[in-house]
Design a protein around this motif. Structure first.
Motif, PDB file in Angstrom:
ATOM      1  N   VAL A  59      27.156  -2.730  39.009  1.00 42.93           N
ATOM      2  CA  VAL A  59      27.751  -2.739  37.680  1.00 42.93           C
ATOM      3  C   VAL A  59      28.718  -1.568  37.579  1.00 42.93           C
ATOM      4  CG1 VAL A  59      27.291  -2.579  35.220  1.00 42.93           C
ATOM      5  CG2 VAL A  59      25.691  -3.761  36.702  1.00 42.93           C
ATOM      6  N   GLU A  60      29.961  -1.894  37.369  1.00 41.74           N
ATOM      7  CA  GLU A  60      30.967  -0.858  37.214  1.00 41.74           C
ATOM      8  C   GLU A  60      31.236  -0.691  35.715  1.00 41.74           C
ATOM      9  OE1 GLU A  60      35.697  -0.281  37.949  1.00 41.74           O
ATOM     10  OE2 GLU A  60      34.593  -1.573  39.313  1.00 41.74           O
ATOM     11  N   LEU A  61      30.845   0.429  35.180  1.00 38.05           N
ATOM     12  CA  LEU A  61      31.055   0.676  33.759  1.00 38.05           C
ATOM     13  C   LEU A  61      32.486   1.118  33.516  1.00 38.05           C
ATOM     14  CD1 LEU A  61      27.768   2.611  33.004  1.00 38.05           C
ATOM     15  CD2 LEU A  61      28.249   0.215  32.585  1.00 38.05           C
ATOM     16  N   ARG A  62      33.035   0.636  32.462  1.00 39.44           N
ATOM     17  CA  ARG A  62      34.396   1.042  32.098  1.00 39.44           C
ATOM     18  C   ARG A  62      34.322   2.322  31.287  1.00 39.44           C
ATOM     19  NH1 ARG A  62      38.286  -2.601  33.779  1.00 39.44           N
ATOM     20  NH2 ARG A  62      37.357  -4.639  34.114  1.00 39.44           N
ATOM     21  N   ARG A  63      35.130   3.264  31.643  1.00 42.09           N
ATOM     22  CA  ARG A  63      35.127   4.553  30.954  1.00 42.09           C
ATOM     23  C   ARG A  63      36.151   4.585  29.814  1.00 42.09           C
ATOM     24  NH1 ARG A  63      31.363   7.244  33.453  1.00 42.09           N
ATOM     25  NH2 ARG A  63      31.158   7.116  35.682  1.00 42.09           N
ATOM     26  N   ARG A  64      37.140   3.749  29.895  1.00 44.90           N
ATOM     27  CA  ARG A  64      38.129   3.671  28.817  1.00 44.90           C
ATOM     28  C   ARG A  64      38.648   2.237  28.760  1.00 44.90           C
ATOM     29  NH1 ARG A  64      41.345   6.180  33.097  1.00 44.90           N
ATOM     30  NH2 ARG A  64      42.987   4.692  33.570  1.00 44.90           N
ATOM     31  N   SER A  65      39.211   1.872  27.619  1.00 43.88           N
ATOM     32  CA  SER A  65      39.712   0.512  27.486  1.00 43.88           C
ATOM     33  C   SER A  65      40.992   0.361  28.312  1.00 43.88           C
ATOM     34  CB  SER A  65      39.984   0.184  26.020  1.00 43.88           C
ATOM     35  OG  SER A  65      40.982   1.028  25.520  1.00 43.88           O
ATOM     36  N   GLU A  66      41.128  -0.791  28.904  1.00 45.15           N
ATOM     37  CA  GLU A  66      42.299  -1.075  29.730  1.00 45.15           C
ATOM     38  C   GLU A  66      42.881  -2.415  29.317  1.00 45.15           C
ATOM     39  OE1 GLU A  66      40.785  -1.131  33.684  1.00 45.15           O
ATOM     40  OE2 GLU A  66      40.150   0.961  33.628  1.00 45.15           O
ATOM     41  N   ASP A  67      44.185  -2.547  29.422  1.00 44.22           N
ATOM     42  CA  ASP A  67      44.833  -3.822  29.138  1.00 44.22           C
ATOM     43  C   ASP A  67      44.496  -4.805  30.251  1.00 44.22           C
ATOM     44  OD1 ASP A  67      45.996  -2.908  26.827  1.00 44.22           O
ATOM     45  OD2 ASP A  67      47.799  -2.200  27.855  1.00 44.22           O
ATOM     46  N   ARG A  68      44.254  -6.042  29.852  1.00 45.49           N
ATOM     47  CA  ARG A  68      43.952  -7.064  30.850  1.00 45.49           C
ATOM     48  C   ARG A  68      45.222  -7.516  31.552  1.00 45.49           C
ATOM     49  NH1 ARG A  68      39.484 -11.248  28.612  1.00 45.49           N
ATOM     50  NH2 ARG A  68      37.877  -9.716  28.171  1.00 45.49           N
ATOM     51  N   ALA A  69      45.078  -7.862  32.807  1.00 48.14           N
ATOM     52  CA  ALA A  69      46.211  -8.415  33.547  1.00 48.14           C
ATOM     53  C   ALA A  69      46.467  -9.832  33.043  1.00 48.14           C
ATOM     54  CB  ALA A  69      45.902  -8.426  35.034  1.00 48.14           C
ATOM     55  N   ASP A  70      47.682 -10.300  33.201  1.00 48.71           N
ATOM     56  CA  ASP A  70      48.044 -11.636  32.760  1.00 48.71           C
ATOM     57  C   ASP A  70      47.298 -12.664  33.592  1.00 48.71           C
ATOM     58  OD1 ASP A  70      49.412 -12.940  30.843  1.00 48.71           O
ATOM     59  OD2 ASP A  70      51.301 -13.089  31.940  1.00 48.71           O
ATOM     60  N   ASP A  71      46.630 -13.609  32.932  1.00 49.72           N
ATOM     61  CA  ASP A  71      45.867 -14.649  33.620  1.00 49.72           C
ATOM     62  C   ASP A  71      46.613 -15.962  33.532  1.00 49.72           C
ATOM     63  OD1 ASP A  71      43.994 -16.242  34.786  1.00 49.72           O
ATOM     64  OD2 ASP A  71      42.463 -15.971  33.244  1.00 49.72           O
ATOM     65  N   PRO A  72      47.132 -16.487  34.667  1.00 53.13           N
ATOM     66  CA  PRO A  72      47.901 -17.727  34.601  1.00 53.13           C
ATOM     67  C   PRO A  72      47.052 -18.951  34.257  1.00 53.13           C
ATOM     68  CG  PRO A  72      47.605 -17.045  36.871  1.00 53.13           C
ATOM     69  CD  PRO A  72      47.053 -15.934  36.015  1.00 53.13           C
ATOM     70  N   PHE A  73      45.723 -18.854  34.379  1.00 55.71           N
ATOM     71  CA  PHE A  73      44.861 -19.985  34.083  1.00 55.71           C
ATOM     72  C   PHE A  73      44.316 -19.961  32.666  1.00 55.71           C
ATOM     73  CE2 PHE A  73      44.664 -19.339  38.667  1.00 55.71           C
ATOM     74  CZ  PHE A  73      45.065 -20.580  39.099  1.00 55.71           C
TER      75      PHE A  73
END
Length: 78
Positions: A59-73
């Motif tokens: 489990v990789e915990l996120r330390r800060r919010s990040e923008d999601r990459a564009d998902d073509p699907f």
């Protein structure tokens, strides 16, 4: 009344845990030795899970919010 009986039955079943080490029944024996070995595994060795049966959590915990990459699907419904 029915829920009281079901709760009592559930508690009785939960209290029936093993209190002694597991052993095979009187007329039965442990499984045969695996191919290529001469020794039969003990009951404790048979109860141990291998790495594929119980993998470690990754489990990789996120330390800060990040923008999601564009998902073509990720398409809107038609």
């Amino acid at each position: 009344m029915r829920t009281l009986i079901l709760c009592g039955l559930g508690l009785a079943l939960a209290a029936c845990g093993t209190r002694a080490p597991l052993t095979p029944p009187e007329d039965a024996s442990l499984p045969v030795a695996p191919y290529g070995t001469n020794e039969k595994p003990t009951s404790e060795e048979l109860l141990q899970l291998d790495a594929l049966a119980a993998p470690e959590r990754s489990v990789e915990l996120r330390r800060r919010s990040e923008d999601r990459a564009d998902d073509p699907f990720d398409l809107p419904p038609e």
